[in-house]
Design a protein around this motif. Structure first.
Motif, PDB file in Angstrom:
ATOM      1  N   SER A  83       3.303  16.548   0.422  1.00 44.45           N
ATOM      2  CA  SER A  83       4.456  16.634   1.318  1.00 44.45           C
ATOM      3  C   SER A  83       5.664  15.865   0.795  1.00 44.45           C
ATOM      4  CB  SER A  83       4.064  16.087   2.692  1.00 44.45           C
ATOM      5  OG  SER A  83       2.947  16.785   3.189  1.00 44.45           O
ATOM      6  N   ASP A  84       5.550  15.306  -0.414  1.00 46.52           N
ATOM      7  CA  ASP A  84       6.640  14.569  -1.045  1.00 46.52           C
ATOM      8  C   ASP A  84       7.045  13.347  -0.220  1.00 46.52           C
ATOM      9  OD1 ASP A  84       8.321  14.174  -3.212  1.00 46.52           O
ATOM     10  OD2 ASP A  84       9.986  15.258  -2.284  1.00 46.52           O
ATOM     11  N   GLY A  85       6.034  12.643   0.321  1.00 45.70           N
ATOM     12  CA  GLY A  85       6.300  11.430   1.094  1.00 45.70           C
ATOM     13  C   GLY A  85       6.042  10.184   0.274  1.00 45.70           C
ATOM     14  N   VAL A  86       6.437   9.036   0.827  1.00 45.81           N
ATOM     15  CA  VAL A  86       6.158   7.747   0.189  1.00 45.81           C
ATOM     16  C   VAL A  86       5.152   6.944   1.011  1.00 45.81           C
ATOM     17  CG1 VAL A  86       8.369   7.623  -1.003  1.00 45.81           C
ATOM     18  CG2 VAL A  86       8.128   6.593   1.258  1.00 45.81           C
ATOM     19  N   GLY A  87       4.796   7.461   2.168  1.00 47.17           N
ATOM     20  CA  GLY A  87       3.814   6.807   3.019  1.00 47.17           C
ATOM     21  C   GLY A  87       3.328   7.783   4.070  1.00 47.17           C
ATOM     22  N   ILE A  88       2.150   7.488   4.612  1.00 47.93           N
ATOM     23  CA  ILE A  88       1.604   8.315   5.683  1.00 47.93           C
ATOM     24  C   ILE A  88       0.565   7.479   6.429  1.00 47.93           C
ATOM     25  CG2 ILE A  88      -0.209   9.344   4.256  1.00 47.93           C
ATOM     26  CD1 ILE A  88       0.352  12.032   5.771  1.00 47.93           C
ATOM     27  N   ALA A  89       0.489   7.697   7.722  1.00 48.42           N
ATOM     28  CA  ALA A  89      -0.459   6.980   8.562  1.00 48.42           C
ATOM     29  C   ALA A  89      -1.438   7.974   9.182  1.00 48.42           C
ATOM     30  CB  ALA A  89       0.289   6.211   9.653  1.00 48.42           C
ATOM     31  N   ALA A  90      -2.646   7.484   9.466  1.00 44.59           N
ATOM     32  CA  ALA A  90      -3.701   8.343   9.996  1.00 44.59           C
ATOM     33  C   ALA A  90      -3.281   9.170  11.222  1.00 44.59           C
ATOM     34  CB  ALA A  90      -4.950   7.522  10.300  1.00 44.59           C
ATOM     35  N   PRO A  91      -2.525   8.606  12.184  1.00 38.29           N
ATOM     36  CA  PRO A  91      -2.158   9.449  13.328  1.00 38.29           C
ATOM     37  C   PRO A  91      -1.286  10.653  12.941  1.00 38.29           C
ATOM     38  CG  PRO A  91      -1.055   7.309  13.442  1.00 38.29           C
ATOM     39  CD  PRO A  91      -2.074   7.227  12.353  1.00 38.29           C
TER      40      PRO A  91
END
Length: 161
Positions: A42-50
């Motif tokens: 998704s071309d992100g720099v971070g992601i959280a479980a929710p």
């Protein structure tokens, strides 16, 4: 490993405080691996479980630098100093950007995938990314902290700088 569907606002799962992780098992390892694959896809720099529909205190940050991937289980920001305003976006709010004020330097205490506690100091963009992801684990969305929304035209100018 799998690329998971990202939960988009206004899904109410994004606004709930997540459960503390108590079992450091293969299921957690798979979740962390899938978070990473989903974030990169998704071309992100971070992601959280929710953001993938899992209400557990687990998140990752990867700025694509020498630091590598930071896995944060049950993270707590223990100290903050300074202040900085910069533009943020979020995988759960595609196409939405805004200026957000956050601490410039933070101290973090968290667990790794084996359940071992660690502490680290972060500043600048890394500190911002960590704060954004930790907020997700407590049901706090970046839109609640936006000072001013940024148009997509303005964003193109920011990205070119």
């Amino acid at each position: 490993m799998s690329i998971l569907d990202i939960v988009k606002h206004p899904d109410n799962r994004l606004e709930k405080e997540c459960e503390t992780v108590t079992e450091f098992t293969e299921d957690l390892y798979l979740l962390l691996d899938n978070l990473y694959e989903t974030m990169i896809h998704s071309d992100g720099v971070g992601i959280a479980a929710p953001q993938v529909g899992v209400c557990k205190k687990a998140a990752i940050v990867d700025l694509d630098d020498d630091e590598g991937t930071l896995e944060m289980i049950n993270p707590v920001i223990t100290h903050t100093t300074g202040s900085d305003i910069d533009v943020e976006g979020c995988l759960s709010f595609p196409g939405l950007y805004g200026e957000v004020e956050r601490a410039d330097k933070i101290n973090l205490k968290a667990q790794n995938r084996q359940g071992e506690w660690y502490e680290l100091e972060a500043e600048g963009y890394m500190a911002r990314a960590i704060q954004h992801e930790v907020d997700h684990l407590y049901g706090v969305l970046f839109t609640s902290k936006v000072i001013r929304y940024i148009s997509e035209e303005e964003m193109e100018g920011w990205e070119e700088e």
